[in-house]
Design a protein around this motif. Structure first.
Motif, PDB file in Angstrom:
ATOM      1  N   LEU A  83      28.339  12.128  23.417  1.00 13.24           N
ATOM      2  CA  LEU A  83      27.975  13.436  22.863  1.00 13.24           C
ATOM      3  C   LEU A  83      28.051  14.537  23.912  1.00 13.24           C
ATOM      4  N   ARG A  84      27.719  14.207  25.168  1.00 12.92           N
ATOM      5  CA  ARG A  84      27.838  15.207  26.234  1.00 12.92           C
ATOM      6  C   ARG A  84      29.297  15.619  26.415  1.00 12.92           C
ATOM      7  N   LYS A  85      30.188  14.655  26.314  1.00 10.52           N
ATOM      8  CA  LYS A  85      31.615  14.960  26.469  1.00 10.52           C
ATOM      9  C   LYS A  85      32.139  15.764  25.287  1.00 10.52           C
ATOM     10  N   LEU A  86      31.729  15.391  24.075  1.00 12.14           N
ATOM     11  CA  LEU A  86      32.186  16.105  22.884  1.00 12.14           C
ATOM     12  C   LEU A  86      31.620  17.520  22.810  1.00 12.14           C
ATOM     13  N   ARG A  87      30.441  17.693  23.371  1.00 17.11           N
ATOM     14  CA  ARG A  87      29.788  19.007  23.309  1.00 17.11           C
ATOM     15  C   ARG A  87      30.661  20.103  23.902  1.00 17.11           C
ATOM     16  N   HIS A  88      31.370  19.775  24.955  1.00 18.83           N
ATOM     17  CA  HIS A  88      32.191  20.771  25.656  1.00 18.83           C
ATOM     18  C   HIS A  88      33.684  20.502  25.459  1.00 18.83           C
ATOM     19  N   SER A  89      34.034  19.809  24.366  1.00 16.67           N
ATOM     20  CA  SER A  89      35.429  19.425  24.134  1.00 16.67           C
ATOM     21  C   SER A  89      36.265  20.540  23.521  1.00 16.67           C
ATOM     22  N   ASN A  90      35.611  21.624  23.070  1.00 12.77           N
ATOM     23  CA  ASN A  90      36.270  22.712  22.346  1.00 12.77           C
ATOM     24  C   ASN A  90      36.811  22.234  20.996  1.00 12.77           C
ATOM     25  N   LEU A  91      36.175  21.184  20.458  1.00 11.53           N
ATOM     26  CA  LEU A  91      36.466  20.692  19.115  1.00 11.53           C
ATOM     27  C   LEU A  91      35.232  20.935  18.241  1.00 11.53           C
ATOM     28  N   VAL A 137      52.084  18.817  25.897  1.00  4.40           N
ATOM     29  CA  VAL A 137      50.719  18.748  26.395  1.00  4.40           C
ATOM     30  C   VAL A 137      50.662  17.754  27.551  1.00  4.40           C
ATOM     31  N   VAL A 138      49.925  18.113  28.582  1.00  2.00           N
ATOM     32  CA  VAL A 138      49.730  17.265  29.765  1.00  2.00           C
ATOM     33  C   VAL A 138      48.305  16.720  29.721  1.00  2.00           C
ATOM     34  N   THR A 139      48.176  15.399  29.767  1.00  2.00           N
ATOM     35  CA  THR A 139      46.852  14.777  29.711  1.00  2.00           C
ATOM     36  C   THR A 139      46.310  14.581  31.123  1.00  2.00           C
ATOM     37  N   VAL A 140      45.169  15.203  31.386  1.00  9.12           N
ATOM     38  CA  VAL A 140      44.515  15.112  32.693  1.00  9.12           C
ATOM     39  C   VAL A 140      43.353  14.136  32.579  1.00  9.12           C
ATOM     40  N   GLY A 141      43.458  12.994  33.227  1.00  8.58           N
ATOM     41  CA  GLY A 141      42.338  12.062  33.276  1.00  8.58           C
ATOM     42  C   GLY A 141      41.444  12.431  34.441  1.00  8.58           C
ATOM     43  N   TYR A 142      40.143  12.491  34.201  1.00  6.08           N
ATOM     44  CA  TYR A 142      39.241  12.880  35.294  1.00  6.08           C
ATOM     45  C   TYR A 142      38.114  11.879  35.454  1.00  6.08           C
ATOM     46  N   ILE A 143      37.692  11.692  36.711  1.00 11.39           N
ATOM     47  CA  ILE A 143      36.613  10.762  37.033  1.00 11.39           C
ATOM     48  C   ILE A 143      35.736  11.363  38.125  1.00 11.39           C
ATOM     49  N   MET A 144      34.438  11.427  37.860  1.00  9.81           N
ATOM     50  CA  MET A 144      33.457  11.923  38.817  1.00  9.81           C
ATOM     51  C   MET A 144      32.077  11.547  38.308  1.00  9.81           C
ATOM     52  N   LYS A 145      31.046  11.734  39.105  1.00 12.09           N
ATOM     53  CA  LYS A 145      29.710  11.353  38.664  1.00 12.09           C
ATOM     54  C   LYS A 145      29.272  12.257  37.510  1.00 12.09           C
ATOM     55  N   PRO A 146      28.394  11.746  36.623  1.00  8.56           N
ATOM     56  CA  PRO A 146      28.027  12.481  35.406  1.00  8.56           C
ATOM     57  C   PRO A 146      27.495  13.890  35.646  1.00  8.56           C
ATOM     58  N   SER A 147      26.673  14.070  36.659  1.00  8.85           N
ATOM     59  CA  SER A 147      26.103  15.405  36.892  1.00  8.85           C
ATOM     60  C   SER A 147      27.181  16.408  37.272  1.00  8.85           C
ATOM     61  N   ARG A 148      28.158  15.977  38.043  1.00  8.28           N
ATOM     62  CA  ARG A 148      29.258  16.864  38.434  1.00  8.28           C
ATOM     63  C   ARG A 148      30.150  17.150  37.225  1.00  8.28           C
ATOM     64  N   GLU A 149      30.418  16.113  36.444  1.00  7.02           N
ATOM     65  CA  GLU A 149      31.211  16.286  35.230  1.00  7.02           C
ATOM     66  C   GLU A 149      30.555  17.300  34.301  1.00  7.02           C
ATOM     67  N   GLU A 150      29.248  17.193  34.154  1.00  9.62           N
ATOM     68  CA  GLU A 150      28.518  18.112  33.280  1.00  9.62           C
ATOM     69  C   GLU A 150      28.635  19.544  33.782  1.00  9.62           C
ATOM     70  N   ASP A 151      28.553  19.746  35.093  1.00 10.67           N
ATOM     71  CA  ASP A 151      28.660  21.094  35.669  1.00 10.67           C
ATOM     72  C   ASP A 151      30.016  21.724  35.343  1.00 10.67           C
ATOM     73  N   PHE A 152      31.078  20.945  35.461  1.00 10.95           N
ATOM     74  CA  PHE A 152      32.414  21.450  35.130  1.00 10.95           C
ATOM     75  C   PHE A 152      32.567  21.648  33.625  1.00 10.95           C
ATOM     76  N   GLY A 173      33.378  24.894  30.353  1.00  8.68           N
ATOM     77  CA  GLY A 173      34.585  24.874  29.534  1.00  8.68           C
ATOM     78  C   GLY A 173      35.810  24.386  30.261  1.00  8.68           C
ATOM     79  N   ALA A 174      35.622  23.708  31.408  1.00  7.72           N
ATOM     80  CA  ALA A 174      36.770  23.323  32.241  1.00  7.72           C
ATOM     81  C   ALA A 174      37.473  22.066  31.759  1.00  7.72           C
ATOM     82  N   PHE A 175      36.800  21.225  30.931  1.00  4.67           N
ATOM     83  CA  PHE A 175      37.361  19.931  30.546  1.00  4.67           C
ATOM     84  C   PHE A 175      37.517  19.783  29.029  1.00  4.67           C
TER      85      PHE A 175
END
Length: 497
Positions: A32-40, A158-173, A177-179
């Motif tokens: 849900l955290r990921k979908l929240r900022h998915s722009n969907l 479309v270019v698919t960007v896979g990203y990996i980082m700790k959850p708190s950093r991911e949430e900040d980005f 609206g960056a992801f």
């Protein structure tokens, strides 16, 4: 052909763990955290049989994520679909609906309206082979299904960007609206990677990888003389990611792991900064790194002489040689007397660095591809102020964690005039030249560095360099498009090669 997913609907039974508490399933929280900022568009469906008190709880929890809630009757869903259409309007694509396996047949009729039905079944894809629908066995798989469907609909544009980082950093980005999973104006789609799923199936969907590999460091040993790559131990997942990219040239990192090694080593980065001298002209301000000395121990009887030979005076700032990725990388000290180096509580090996008087002003520089941004922040007081303040504590070393708090001085601060003078002295052209030089030297696309302006000389001194900073001081409407542009440019330039 795939379907251009613009909306996601999830059946409430797949999300709520306990209505009494209330709480989501652990994996649901992450999704849900990921979908929240998915722009969907995102909604949660519930049936008429759900008790009123549980509906209230569901709506309250959904509101925390800015999601919608819709009543969908599995016997007659037409009214619910009409409500969704009225609420969301023409979303410009299809709705993906994630349902439990026992609702597969009941909601299958929605596929006639263009909906994409995805079934959650613990047996996974094998449970749906004969039905022609997509099955997943873990909620973490849903972003893969969304991105794969969009990719099939749009194609190579479309270019698919896979990203990996700790959850708190991911949430900040992500909250900036960056992801987005919904493609950006310049054709990027962001897919969160997770080590909870097999990497191979995820990376087959990815064109380029954005990582914060320092979040996945297990240990760093800089005491030997071997290459950096042999002294850094990454997590099992990051090692697997690295091996995959080494053997699949069509999937590459925006900034490869070996390019960030110098940023992990404060001695290495200081040595690189010595090359800035090539940018300096006699009649202009200089940009440089601080004077420094590497020490393997603090009880060296010749330490005072070594400091003098390195052009270091006291006070000096002492930092661990390891710059990031381990717990004590930011445990630092400011020392006022040579004798206080003895038994100093800073991890070894360490770097003794010049303390630059800078009117408590630091410039945060952010490099996003070919664009350079900066922000101005308050910093540590000048040496004389710190010294006077520390006299109350017998000039004992000031120990601090630079990620948590910086040394200050009660009753002393740089005046407004000093702060303004420092800002007016900032040479953006000089700093931009240094940023471009560092980008070439380090071969990095997204990085940052800190600059202080030395009182008296006007020297611009780079005191820190870091990889993939948050650039949070730059307004989102400026930083995020620049971030996307840098990624797209790196992808296209790599493909041209």
């Amino acid at each position: 052909m795939g379907s251009l997913v613009k909306g996601v609907m999830i059946h409430e039974s797949l999300l709520i763990h306990d209505y009494a508490t209330p709480s989501f399933h652990s994996s649901a929280n992450s999704l849900l955290r990921k979908l929240r900022h998915s722009n969907l568009h995102v909604g949660i469906s519930f049936s008429p049989s759900l008790p009123h008190n549980k509906v209230s709880v569901l709506k309250k929890m959904a509101m925390e994520y800015s999601f919608d809630c819709f009543l969908l009757n599995d016997e007659s869903s037409a009214d619910g679909v009409n409500e969704i259409t009225l609420s969301w309007g023409d979303i410009g694509g299809e709705i993906l609906f994630l349902v439990p396996s026992d609702k597969k047949d009941a909601f299958g009729q929605l596929s006639n309206l263009g909906w994409i039905i995805v079934v959650f079944d613990v047996e996974g894809a094998g449970a749906c082979e004969s039905s022609g629908v997509v099955c997943i066995s873990k909620l973490e798989e849903l972003p893969m299904i969304i991105c794969a469907s969009i990719r099939k609909a749009i194609g190579d544009e479309v270019v698919t960007v896979g990203y990996i980082m700790k959850p708190s950093r991911e949430e900040d980005f992500a909250k900036r609206g960056a992801f987005p999973m919904n493609p950006t104006p310049n054709g990027l789609m962001f897919l969160p990677l997770t080590f909870e799923l097999p990497l191979l199936s995820q990376l087959q969907l990815v064109d380029i990888v954005l990582h914060k590999a320092t979040d996945e460091i297990i240990s760093v040993d800089l005491s030997g003389s071997s290459e950096s790559s042999n002294r850094i131990t990454f997590s099992t997942g990051m090692q697997e990611l690295q091996r995959y990219m080494e053997h699949h040239s069509d999937c590459f990192a925006i900034d490869p792991l070996d390019k960030i090694y110098p940023v992990l080593d404060r001695q290495k980065i200081q040595q690189i900064l010595l090359g800035l001298d090539a940018l300096n002209k006699e009649s202009c301000r200089a940009i440089r790194g601080p004077h420094f000395l590497k020490v393997n121990g603090f009880n060296d009887p010749d330490l005072a002489q070594s400091l003098s030979e390195a052009k270091l005076s006291l006070p000096s700032i002492v930092k661990p040689q390891v710059a990031c990725g381990v717990a004590d990388a930011h445990s630092m000290a400011i020392t006022f007397r040579v004798e206080d180096f003895k038994d100093l509580n800073v991890p070894l090996p360490a770097i003794v660095q010049e303390y630059v008087d800078h009117s408590s002003t630091i410039f945060k520089i952010y490099v996003l591809g070919e664009q350079v941004f900066y922000a101005v922040k308050k910093s540590i007081p000048n040496a004389n102020v710190l010294t006077k303040s520390s006299e109350k504590n017998e000039l004992k070393p000031l120990l601090f964690d630079s990620l948590k708090s910086l040394p200050t001085s009660t009753g002393h601060s740089a005046g407004a005039d000093s702060f303004k003078t420092n800002i007016n002295s900032f040479d953006l052209e000089l700093v931009t030249d240094a940023a471009n030089w560092l980008a070439r030297k380090l071969d990095l696309t997204i990085f940052g560095f800190d600059v202080v302006i030395q009182e008296g000389t006007g020297d611009h001194v780079i005191v820190d360099v870091n990889y993939l900073p948050s650039f949070k001081e730059v307004p989102d409407d400026i930083a995020v498009p620049a971030f996307w542009k840098a990624i797209r440019h790196k992808f296209e330039s790599r493909n041209r090669k």
